[in-house]
Design an enzyme around this catalytic site. Sequence first.
Site, mmCIF file in Angstrom:
data_model
loop_
_atom_site.group_PDB
_atom_site.id
_atom_site.type_symbol
_atom_site.label_atom_id
_atom_site.label_comp_id
_atom_site.label_asym_id
_atom_site.label_seq_id
_atom_site.Cartn_x
_atom_site.Cartn_y
_atom_site.Cartn_z
ATOM 1 N N CYS A 1 7.888 -1.603 8.515
ATOM 2 C CA CYS A 1 7.319 -1.773 7.157
ATOM 3 C C CYS A 1 8.234 -1.926 5.966
ATOM 4 O O CYS A 1 8.977 -1.281 5.879
ATOM 5 C CB CYS A 1 6.662 -0.528 7.012
ATOM 6 S SG CYS A 1 5.129 -1.092 5.690
ATOM 7 N N LYS B 1 7.066 -2.211 17.272
ATOM 8 C CA LYS B 1 6.359 -3.627 16.163
ATOM 9 C C LYS B 1 7.422 -3.893 15.381
ATOM 10 O O LYS B 1 8.099 -3.317 14.595
ATOM 11 C CB LYS B 1 5.283 -2.791 15.109
ATOM 12 C CG LYS B 1 4.704 -3.935 14.481
ATOM 13 C CD LYS B 1 3.238 -3.492 13.614
ATOM 14 C CE LYS B 1 2.608 -4.632 12.860
ATOM 15 N NZ LYS B 1 1.383 -4.025 12.371
ATOM 16 N N ILE C 1 0.775 -1.088 0.026
ATOM 17 C CA ILE C 1 -0.020 0.085 0.002
ATOM 18 C C ILE C 1 0.976 1.496 0.086
ATOM 19 O O ILE C 1 0.670 2.285 -0.560
ATOM 20 C CB ILE C 1 -0.901 -0.077 1.261
ATOM 21 C CG1 ILE C 1 -1.814 -1.211 1.393
ATOM 22 C CG2 ILE C 1 -1.835 1.374 1.348
ATOM 23 C CD1 ILE C 1 -2.660 -1.519 0.194
#
Lengths: 312, 280
Positions: free
Chosen positions: A138, A174, A79
């Site tokens: 990410c 994360k 994305i």
Amino acid sequence: MDKKLERLRINLPHAGGNLQLKNPVLTASGTFGYGLEYTPYGNLTELGGIVTKGLSLKPRPGNPMPRIAETSCGMLNAIGLQNCGVEEFLKNCLPKLPVLDLPVIANIYAHSLDDFAELSGILADAPGLAGLEVNISCPNVSCGGVLFGQNPREAARVTEAVKKKAKKLPVIVKLSPNVTDITEIAKACAEAGADMLSCINTLTGMAVDLVKRRPLLANITGGLSGPAIKPVALRCVWQVARAVNIPVIGIGGISSAEDALEFIMAGAYAVQIGTANFRRPDRAFTLVREIADLMDKLDIENLESFRGSLQV
Amino acid sequence: MPANINTLTVVDLVPFGLEREHGGFYALRLSRPNWADWTPGQFVMIRPETWGPELPWARPLSICMLSADLILFFQIVGRGSKRLAELRHGDKVQVVGPLGTGFQVEKDTPTLLLAGGMGIVPFVGYVQRHPGPNALSLLFGHRAPLEYYPFEHFDDKVEARHFHEAGPEDLTLFLNTVDERVASYAARNGLVLACGPLPFLRAVQGMCLKHKARAQLSLESRMACGAGACLGCVVKPLLDEASGRNRSAQDIPEQMHKGLPVPTCTCGPVFWADSIDLKD
């Protein structure tokens, strides 16, 4: 709330207090929008909490299309962190969320330590926010997160930068599975002051069209999520939970009550539901009661005593 | 269970045309959902209960018709639709919807329907529900033989022409006809509605902007969530200066004014032709 669900309550202790959740079911960043998208499918306040779509300082348009591809037992996404930016989130999203009865955790993303710090400072003063989740992993944006998340020293620097500005908000880092030893990164973040860790982010993957001889994603590679990555995630959670003394939140292919309890047994305090939200948009909502039912069936008194009970 | 999630039962699955030649066109009839209302152009996310983790997504299908049953229409294009073609009478299917925006309905306005291939599907319901079907006419371009599509629904209701694309010259004839008709509807302040594959919609959009026709396009997109959350099905809004927009801004979903790509599943699938950028 009925007694059965009462037993699902958990506390995630951190430096600034306790993050109290009604139940261990959170929604994973990037799969649940800003929460509001799912109000047609359930009562948000029945969830343990939500983690927002990754926020950056400025709005981002994201990657070219196509951005998603279904694969066996999973999906790839690139994305490219499209999001409305922190200002719009604070103005038009957060005020619409039932924050008094729903822990809302803002997932944050930046290209530099300064931006991470600035973003954290802005969100630290946001009324009603329950925590920050820092995306250091990410894999989609080549100039960004992946570098922080693959190097223990860089991961520690981001953690420190965010912690300094986050005031009392708990900071969850994360972690990426795309590393040689995830416990190295986990320990570096914990030592740098992370309040909690969530793992795992997606695994870098690729899918191609044999006839067209082209990749299925415009970005060529993307992040793999869904049931296909569950064994990797479970391994990471188990390793990380043994390596650090702060709460760990499990993410990765969790679709059922069995999956959720497996992660908790491996040491997770709570879990995040991601790709399973796409299988059925009320999945996170229905999972809460299914976990309670399964606890009955397996004679699990409470999650506190069950957590980390895996015998090895 | 939320009102917009229904567990429906397969009534039947009817193949259209000769399967061995062109492969897999099907009408899927499901028991009636409990919807309060729906608008032609809207879609559903469908996932059979027997699907395990192998196929993690539901599949978006345009609503063809709602009568005593819900009728969907699909063509086999990948592993998901291949599995849909294995459904049998009595199977249970999870249906989320009706989702997205539908086509504009204007009772007495001359309305031109432009369908390319499977783009004919939402127009079945559109014609069925339209309060003044005499004002409608349809141009349908298709590659597989006509009997593969639900075209018989139009015959007696509206003026309908079809163009079988056997070669490039047929496509030219079809697009030239579309262009002439768009020009004539624009001159009468008519309405143009189009649905079909992206290259077809690009061509139609170009004609509509050229003739300044009031037009809506229904996009097809790969989707994961159907809820506007995953941002896998986005399209770029067309900024005002590029579109030469002649309509009021309130026709456009609020999200589109912010300039970021918007999800087709919630801001569409039906968009005003001058509000989206279909370039690569």
